[in-house]
Design a protein around this motif. Sequence first.
Motif, PDB file in Angstrom:
ATOM      1  N   VAL A 141      -0.087  13.629  26.227  1.00 32.88           N
ATOM      2  CA  VAL A 141       0.135  12.192  26.396  1.00 32.88           C
ATOM      3  C   VAL A 141      -1.182  11.478  26.639  1.00 32.88           C
ATOM      4  O   VAL A 141      -1.460  10.400  26.064  1.00 32.88           O
ATOM      5  N   LEU A 142      -2.032  12.073  27.478  1.00 34.17           N
ATOM      6  CA  LEU A 142      -3.327  11.454  27.756  1.00 34.17           C
ATOM      7  C   LEU A 142      -4.207  11.403  26.504  1.00 34.17           C
ATOM      8  O   LEU A 142      -4.882  10.384  26.235  1.00 34.17           O
ATOM      9  N   GLN A 143      -4.211  12.468  25.729  1.00 35.96           N
ATOM     10  CA  GLN A 143      -5.021  12.473  24.505  1.00 35.96           C
ATOM     11  C   GLN A 143      -4.480  11.477  23.492  1.00 35.96           C
ATOM     12  O   GLN A 143      -5.265  10.797  22.794  1.00 35.96           O
TER      13      GLN A 143
ATOM     14  N   MET B 173      -6.524   8.367  21.979  1.00 36.22           N
ATOM     15  CA  MET B 173      -6.642   8.164  20.534  1.00 36.22           C
ATOM     16  C   MET B 173      -6.203   6.760  20.144  1.00 36.22           C
ATOM     17  O   MET B 173      -6.809   6.116  19.283  1.00 36.22           O
ATOM     18  N   ARG B 174      -5.144   6.264  20.789  1.00 38.59           N
ATOM     19  CA  ARG B 174      -4.685   4.907  20.473  1.00 38.59           C
ATOM     20  C   ARG B 174      -5.748   3.862  20.813  1.00 38.59           C
ATOM     21  O   ARG B 174      -5.919   2.860  20.117  1.00 38.59           O
ATOM     22  N   MET B 175      -6.487   4.113  21.882  1.00 38.68           N
ATOM     23  CA  MET B 175      -7.490   3.148  22.313  1.00 38.68           C
ATOM     24  C   MET B 175      -8.750   3.216  21.460  1.00 38.68           C
ATOM     25  O   MET B 175      -9.451   2.202  21.260  1.00 38.68           O
TER      26      MET B 175
ATOM     27  N   GLU C 232      -2.885   2.134  11.512  1.00 39.28           N
ATOM     28  CA  GLU C 232      -1.921   3.208  11.285  1.00 39.28           C
ATOM     29  C   GLU C 232      -2.151   4.357  12.273  1.00 39.28           C
ATOM     30  O   GLU C 232      -1.210   4.917  12.832  1.00 39.28           O
ATOM     31  N   THR C 233      -3.402   4.691  12.520  1.00 43.00           N
ATOM     32  CA  THR C 233      -3.697   5.772  13.470  1.00 43.00           C
ATOM     33  C   THR C 233      -3.287   5.374  14.884  1.00 43.00           C
ATOM     34  O   THR C 233      -2.735   6.185  15.641  1.00 43.00           O
ATOM     35  N   ARG C 234      -3.561   4.110  15.249  1.00 41.04           N
ATOM     36  CA  ARG C 234      -3.157   3.655  16.592  1.00 41.04           C
ATOM     37  C   ARG C 234      -1.641   3.684  16.750  1.00 41.04           C
ATOM     38  O   ARG C 234      -1.115   4.031  17.797  1.00 41.04           O
ATOM     39  N   ARG C 235      -0.907   3.295  15.649  1.00 40.59           N
ATOM     40  CA  ARG C 235       0.551   3.303  15.718  1.00 40.59           C
ATOM     41  C   ARG C 235       1.086   4.720  15.893  1.00 40.59           C
ATOM     42  O   ARG C 235       1.965   4.978  16.723  1.00 40.59           O
ATOM     43  N   GLN C 236       0.557   5.671  15.151  1.00 38.66           N
ATOM     44  CA  GLN C 236       1.018   7.061  15.272  1.00 38.66           C
ATOM     45  C   GLN C 236       0.655   7.657  16.648  1.00 38.66           C
ATOM     46  O   GLN C 236       1.429   8.430  17.224  1.00 38.66           O
ATOM     47  N   ALA C 237      -0.517   7.278  17.162  1.00 44.34           N
ATOM     48  CA  ALA C 237      -0.902   7.762  18.493  1.00 44.34           C
ATOM     49  C   ALA C 237       0.048   7.215  19.566  1.00 44.34           C
ATOM     50  O   ALA C 237       0.426   7.913  20.520  1.00 44.34           O
ATOM     51  N   GLU C 238       0.444   5.946  19.395  1.00 45.84           N
ATOM     52  CA  GLU C 238       1.377   5.356  20.368  1.00 45.84           C
ATOM     53  C   GLU C 238       2.747   6.040  20.297  1.00 45.84           C
ATOM     54  O   GLU C 238       3.370   6.310  21.314  1.00 45.84           O
ATOM     55  N   GLU C 239       3.187   6.327  19.071  1.00 47.71           N
ATOM     56  CA  GLU C 239       4.468   7.031  18.931  1.00 47.71           C
ATOM     57  C   GLU C 239       4.389   8.417  19.576  1.00 47.71           C
ATOM     58  O   GLU C 239       5.342   8.866  20.245  1.00 47.71           O
ATOM     59  N   LEU C 240       3.268   9.088  19.398  1.00 48.21           N
ATOM     60  CA  LEU C 240       3.094  10.396  20.023  1.00 48.21           C
ATOM     61  C   LEU C 240       3.073  10.286  21.547  1.00 48.21           C
ATOM     62  O   LEU C 240       3.664  11.118  22.247  1.00 48.21           O
ATOM     63  N   ARG C 241       2.424   9.247  22.045  1.00 47.14           N
ATOM     64  CA  ARG C 241       2.383   9.057  23.504  1.00 47.14           C
ATOM     65  C   ARG C 241       3.768   8.765  24.049  1.00 47.14           C
ATOM     66  O   ARG C 241       4.174   9.321  25.092  1.00 47.14           O
TER      67      ARG C 241
ATOM     68  N   ALA D 213       6.657   9.597  22.741  1.00 50.12           N
ATOM     69  CA  ALA D 213       7.463  10.822  22.655  1.00 50.12           C
ATOM     70  C   ALA D 213       7.100  11.784  23.782  1.00 50.12           C
ATOM     71  O   ALA D 213       7.972  12.444  24.376  1.00 50.12           O
ATOM     72  N   GLY D 214       5.827  11.869  24.116  1.00 47.74           N
ATOM     73  CA  GLY D 214       5.419  12.735  25.223  1.00 47.74           C
ATOM     74  C   GLY D 214       5.965  12.265  26.558  1.00 47.74           C
ATOM     75  O   GLY D 214       6.397  13.080  27.400  1.00 47.74           O
ATOM     76  N   VAL D 215       5.946  10.943  26.773  1.00 48.58           N
ATOM     77  CA  VAL D 215       6.494  10.401  28.026  1.00 48.58           C
ATOM     78  C   VAL D 215       7.976  10.683  28.125  1.00 48.58           C
ATOM     79  O   VAL D 215       8.500  11.050  29.189  1.00 48.58           O
ATOM     80  N   GLN D 216       8.684  10.511  26.993  1.00 46.54           N
ATOM     81  CA  GLN D 216      10.118  10.812  27.011  1.00 46.54           C
ATOM     82  C   GLN D 216      10.365  12.306  27.289  1.00 46.54           C
ATOM     83  O   GLN D 216      11.293  12.672  28.019  1.00 46.54           O
ATOM     84  N   ALA D 217       9.522  13.151  26.700  1.00 46.20           N
ATOM     85  CA  ALA D 217       9.671  14.588  26.959  1.00 46.20           C
ATOM     86  C   ALA D 217       9.452  14.905  28.435  1.00 46.20           C
ATOM     87  O   ALA D 217      10.155  15.742  29.018  1.00 46.20           O
ATOM     88  N   LEU D 218       8.478  14.233  29.080  1.00 47.41           N
ATOM     89  CA  LEU D 218       8.252  14.443  30.506  1.00 47.41           C
ATOM     90  C   LEU D 218       9.458  14.004  31.336  1.00 47.41           C
ATOM     91  O   LEU D 218       9.853  14.675  32.299  1.00 47.41           O
ATOM     92  N   ASP D 219      10.047  12.848  30.974  1.00 55.00           N
ATOM     93  CA  ASP D 219      11.234  12.384  31.707  1.00 55.00           C
ATOM     94  C   ASP D 219      12.384  13.373  31.559  1.00 55.00           C
ATOM     95  O   ASP D 219      13.076  13.704  32.535  1.00 55.00           O
ATOM     96  N   GLU D 220      12.607  13.847  30.331  1.00 57.91           N
ATOM     97  CA  GLU D 220      13.694  14.809  30.121  1.00 57.91           C
ATOM     98  C   GLU D 220      13.410  16.126  30.847  1.00 57.91           C
ATOM     99  O   GLU D 220      14.330  16.775  31.371  1.00 57.91           O
ATOM    100  N   LEU D 221      12.133  16.498  30.878  1.00 58.97           N
ATOM    101  CA  LEU D 221      11.779  17.725  31.593  1.00 58.97           C
ATOM    102  C   LEU D 221      12.042  17.586  33.084  1.00 58.97           C
ATOM    103  O   LEU D 221      12.526  18.514  33.732  1.00 58.97           O
ATOM    104  N   ARG D 222      11.728  16.424  33.648  1.00 59.77           N
ATOM    105  CA  ARG D 222      12.001  16.201  35.071  1.00 59.77           C
ATOM    106  C   ARG D 222      13.505  16.298  35.362  1.00 59.77           C
ATOM    107  O   ARG D 222      13.921  16.873  36.367  1.00 59.77           O
ATOM    108  N   ASP D 223      14.320  15.713  34.476  1.00 51.69           N
ATOM    109  CA  ASP D 223      15.768  15.819  34.663  1.00 51.69           C
ATOM    110  C   ASP D 223      16.232  17.276  34.583  1.00 51.69           C
ATOM    111  O   ASP D 223      17.079  17.723  35.368  1.00 51.69           O
TER     112      ASP D 223
END
Length: 389
Positions: free
Chosen positions: A207-209, A213-215, A221-230, A232-242
């Motif tokens: 998520v940090l990387q 990359m987005r910044m 296009e690269t910034r958009r894909q980096a944001e989508e990856l970020r 998705a990572g945040v959502q994965a962390l939330d689901e992992l916490r649950d």
Amino acid sequence: MRRRDWIADIALAVGFAALDTVATLAGASWWPTQPNTIAWVLLGAQVLTCLSLAFRQVASLPVLLVHAGFTLVVTALVWPLGALVPANPDTIYAPFAASLAAYGPLYFCRDSRRRAFVALIAFTVVVARPWEPSILLITIALLRIAVGPLLALYFDARRRLVRALTERAERAEREQHLLAEQARAEERARLAGEMHDVVTHRVSLMVLQAGAMRMTAQDEETRRQAEELRVAGVQALDELRDLVGILRAEPEGDESPSVSGFADLVAESTAVGVPAELVEEGDPGLASPLVGRTAYRVVREALTNVRKHAPGARVTVRVAYDKSQVRLAVTNTAPTARPDALAATGSGLGIANLRQRIEVVQGSLSAGSTRDGGFTLEATLPAYVPTAV
């Protein structure tokens, strides 16, 4: 007493009445050579004395006193009154039923054994007739009266031992079950911790990387894909916490009632002889399910402790709900009786286990004696605890 016990005691009483009647008429006791009215009256009284054995389990001490009274009357009529002259003066005047009558007080009256021992000693003196010194007479009297108490002490000790062994086996089985449950819970917590440490660390780096990359990316296009990856990572962390929260929480099979079960707990306590009162303030719906189950366990443990350690006490359960916390207070008055054997059946870790459970949900617990000799247990829980906690 059960019906079977009554039938057995009645059969014993009738059997001893017949045995003593036959033995007396055969000259094995106080029966005179020339029976008169007094002798026949005494024979009837002896039959009634033997029949009193039917009540030996519900009134064992009075039954013993009835036998002692009959023996004393016969002895007094022989000497010093001289109204009765036995055909065989060197016999025991007490009926054979006296042995069974001497058995009852030490087996069925465990709360009044001192009085039972005094009555047995007095009865033995009357039967042995020490004013007529005879080694044979005194020996037979001691054997006839002592056999019952000795058997009573033996069977009572055996009953206590069997009960203690049974309770120990049941307690060991319960503790084994609790240890297995604890081992499963510890394994779940270990797996949750390892999953959290390993996976969360790597996903957080991703998520940090992605954020970096987005910044720093030059094209959109690269910034958009980096944001989508970020994202998705945040959502994965939330689901992992649950998921970790589910592993650390109670299993799905935990069906402990929530705050709605307080009234049933209080009603059950009152039904078994511990008067309890429930006082609720606020809206019970403010307590989340996890907090409600924890509060239910607190009240249940407190009422159980009162039933064990404070017989005769009155209990008040106070529960206050608000948006931020749930406050519990279970207070009992001073006991009016001494605790029985039930007080020794617990492990002594009930409050300690409750404190650990409450600390898991960020709550607090305090317990101690009150000035009037009672006891109070107070707990403060947050109104809402998320699944991850």
